[in-house]
Design an enzyme around this catalytic site. Structure first.
Site: not given
Ligand code: 5GP
Ligand code: ZN
Length: 109
Positions: A4, A7, A30, A46, A91, A96, A98, A100
Site C-alpha cells: 500500500c 502504508c 497532497d 490500514h 473517485g 487506504h 484517508h 482530504h
Molecule cells: P483519493 O482520490 O484516493 O481520495 O486520493 C488520493 C490522493 O493521494 C490524491 O489526491 C493524490 O494526489 C494523492 N497522492 C497519490 N500519490 C501520492 C504520493 O505519492 N504522495 C502524496 N503526497 N500524495 C499522493
Molecule cells: Zn495502507
C-alpha cells in the site's frame, strides 16, 4: 511488507511532506493539491476504504484529528472542506482510508 502506497508513506519508505503525526494518524500534503491547502489525514491502521471500517471509534478519532490538524496545524479558522472518497464510484484512487482537508480559499461547489 504491505504494497500500500500510504502504508509506505507512514513508514517513510516513500517520502512525504509531513504536517502532523501521532500514535494514531499521519498527515501530509497532497502531491497534486486541489486548493492552496490540501492535506491528507490517514489512520496508521490500514483500512481499505471508509465503507469497510467496522470500528466507529476509529472513524471518530480520524475526524477528531482532522479538526485538530485543520485548526491547530493548518490554521484554517476561516473554514475548510473534508472529503472522503468511497471506492471507485466515489473517485477513490488510493485504497487506504484517508480524509482530504481542503482550504485556504473560498471553495466552489
Ligand atoms: P483519493 O482520490 O484516493 O481520495 O486520493 C488520493 C490522493 O493521494 C490524491 O489526491 C493524490 O494526489 C494523492 N497522492 C497519490 N500519490 C501520492 C504520493 O505519492 N504522495 C502524496 N503526497 N500524495 C499522493
Ligand atoms: Zn495502507
Amino acid at each position: 511488507m504491505s504494497d500500500c502506497l500510504f502504508c509506505k508513506i507512514i513508514t517513510g519508505d516513500i517520502p512525504s511532506d509531513k504536517v502532523y503525526e501521532d500514535a494514531d494518524v499521519y498527515a501530509f500534503k497532497d502531491i497534486h493539491p486541489k486548493a492552496p491547502t490540501h492535506v491528507l489525514v490517514i489512520p496508521k491502521q490500514h483500512i481499505d476504504t471508509f465503507a469497510d471500517c467496522e470500528d466507529p471509534a476509529l472513524l471518530g478519532m480520524l475526524l477528531d484529528r482532522v479538526r485538530t490538524i485543520a485548526d491547530d496545524v493548518l490554521n484554517l479558522q476561516a473554514g475548510y472542506r473534508i472529503v472522503i472518497k468511497v471506492r471507485e464510484g466515489g473517485g477513490q484512487e488510493v485504497f487506504h482510508l484517508h480524509a482530504h482537508i481542503l482550504g485556504g480559499k473560498k471553495l466552489p461547489f
